[in-house]
Design an enzyme around this catalytic site. Structure first.
Site, PDB file in Angstrom:
ATOM      1  N   GLY A 228     -40.171  -6.701  17.447  1.00 52.92           N
ATOM      2  CA  GLY A 228     -41.018  -7.821  17.056  1.00 52.92           C
ATOM      3  C   GLY A 228     -41.883  -7.479  15.859  1.00 52.92           C
ATOM      4  O   GLY A 228     -42.102  -6.312  15.530  1.00 52.92           O
ATOM      5  N   LYS A 398     -34.565 -22.594  10.190  1.00 50.40           N
ATOM      6  CA  LYS A 398     -34.085 -21.959  11.420  1.00 50.40           C
ATOM      7  C   LYS A 398     -32.696 -22.447  11.812  1.00 50.40           C
ATOM      8  O   LYS A 398     -32.051 -21.856  12.674  1.00 50.40           O
ATOM      9  CB  LYS A 398     -35.052 -22.249  12.577  1.00 50.40           C
TER      10      LYS A 398
END
Length: 510
Positions: A228, A398
């Protein structure tokens, strides 16, 4: 012989990372580290470390495993205590915790401040969800240019227009580093100082045994994961880049996702950061129904915090999605003071909320990935707050639905920056939902002979086997549905306004 220890940093490791690891492990995780799971994990990690012959690789790998071990111990401790956020203590942010962008004054000393700025793009993701191979940043998004091309053009124009030197930094992952290194060679003759570093590589953990799935440091990529973007702080400190940037006179870092085409340098925000003395600014924007899963800023016991949906108790998920209670969400455009990063990381480090990501390995075993979000660091910085920015600063790609929007006449390209076409009557972005037939970029490109005009579009839904001819215009609300076994081909020059189109091109008013 170097090895991980539950109360001290590894003997071979020196400097910032070891001081931080030693302090946190001893103070916060001593009880958890004595547990069976922690000891078993430590032994497995040590075995991998001892299996490395190259001293430089061994030292770097050991530093990564020490950081992972701290994160793993925190996970064990929190799991044992059953720690969860207290929903009753969550309040919307106060007015001073989120400042409206419209309140920010125009910048008066742009050149001076820009020379203190560096721009960093989070470049760790792959383009697999859009059917592409390699880093997502190399997908062509506009006029033959990739995300990286557009970012480089923006920074190059900024440097030329203001006669400054704003470095451009990419934080890669082990998934994107090799491809990115080859691609950025083409920018060698551009007016831009380009730097890269890698985020950490952590081992996936078997959900049942709580042991690492890889057995050696060089095992297949599928056994590892990038933890992350919260790993930014560990990774950039370990890379030495923070000291390098500070030594060259840089004070501020503008961080954003590489696929957010709205994340451009804004001197008003930079001026506000300088004038207010804020060490951390998070750009937020008004939430719509399309953004209900996005992280939001909250007031938690008087402190500004980032709340992600993964942290929300199951019985409060619908509350979290409410546009009424949580009116803003995090764009992940962040402005961070470099000296503050160095100060925090050299002292106690950061205690970022752990996001447990459940996955299945290539071998079919259930695994967990322990991840953190960079925005969660807001709680560690002085005078940190949000800036409620216009929606135009959040333009992510996205999916191919997003790709249709940004390749259309809704936007104009200027010096690598996309701007809403002034001919559009309303500055809001249309809602576009393309079905599975458009999921991959290759299929998307085949189904549009040319990109339709969307200047007057409000909503578009396309489902099934549909293709578009040249010079198609879509206005108002348009819904096109091809049922199973049917195919819809819109002829060249078609104009649809407030229409529902079903099989055999039957047009009806909608």
């Amino acid at each position: 012989m170097a090895s991980l220890d539950t109360t001290t940093a590894p003997a071979a490791q020196t400097g910032t990372a070891s001081k931080r690891a030693r302090g946190q492990t001893a103070m916060d995780f001593k009880s958890a580290a004595t547990g069976v799971s922690a000891k078993a994990m430590r032994n497995e990690l040590n075995a991998m470390i001892q299996g490395i012959d190259d001293p430089d690789f061994k030292k770097a790998f050991e530093a990564e495993m020490q950081s992972f071990f701290i994160l793993f111990n925190r996970y064990l401790a929190e799991r044992a205590k059953g720690q969860k956020i207290d929903w009753d203590k969550i309040q919307p942010p106060s007015p001073e915790q989120v400042v409206p962008y419209s309140d920010l004054p125009e910048s008066t000393n742009k050149g001076e401040l820009l020379n203190k700025l560096a721009v960093l793009k989070l470049n760790g993701g792959l383009g697999t969800t859009m059917g592409c191979v390699g880093p997502k940043s190399i997908i062509e998004v506009r006029e033959g240019m990739t995300f990286l091309d557009l970012s480089v053009r923006q920074i190059e124009h900024l440097n030329s227009a203001h006669n400054v030197n704003v470095p451009f930094i990419l934080m890669n992952s082990f998934n994107t580093d090799d491809d990115t290194a080859r691609i950025i060679q083409k920018y060698a003759n551009h007016r831009i100082e380009l730097m890269t570093f890698n985020q950490s590589r952590y081992p996936r953990v078997n959900k049942e045994t709580l042991l690492p799935t890889p057995k050696s440091a060089v095992e297949d990529k599928g056994a590892w994961y990038p933890p992350g973007h919260g790993d930014l702080f560990d990774a950039i400190m370990n890379s030495g880049l923070v000291d390098k940037l500070l030594a060259s006179g840089k004070e501020y870092l503008f961080v954003s996702n590489v696929d957010n085409l709205g994340a451009v340098v804004d001197t008003r925000i930079l001026e506000h950061m300088h004038a207010s003395g804020a060490e951390f600014l998070m750009e937020v924007t008004d939430k719509t129904k399309a953004d209900v899963k996005g992280g939001t800023l909250i007031n938690y016991e008087g402190n500004v915090r980032l709340l992600e949906i993964a942290q929300v108790p199951n019985d409060h998920v619908e509350d979290f999605k409410s546009v009424r209670k949580f009116k803003i969400f995090n764009t992940n455009n962040l402005w961070i003071n470099l000296r503050a990063i160095k100060r925090i990381m050299e002292n106690d480090g950061m205690d970022l909320e752990i996001i447990v990501n459940h996955k299945q390995s290539d071998k079919g075993e259930a695994v967990i990935q322990l991840e953190t979000a960079v925005g969660a660091a807001i709680k560690h910085f002085n005078n940190a707050h949000g800036i409620n920015v216009p929606r135009s600063r959040f333009l992510p790609v996205k999916s191919c639905s997003d790709l249709l929007l940004i390749t259309s006449d809704l936007y104009q390209l200027e010096h690598g920056q996309l701007r809403m076409n002034p001919s559009r009557m309303f500055q809001s972005t249309p809602v576009v939902k393309l079905g599975d037939h458009f999921k991959k970029v290759s299929a998307f490109q085949k189904r549009f002979k040319t990109i339709p005009s969307l200047l007057e579009l409000d909503h578009l839904t396309v489902a099934g086997d549909v293709s578009f001819g040249r010079a198609v215009t879509l206005r108002g609300t348009v819904i096109i549905v091809a049922n199973d076994g049917q195919r819809i081909e819109l002829p060249d020059g078609t104009t649809l306004e407030n229409k529902l189109v079903s099989g055999h091109l039957k047009l009806t008013d909608h």
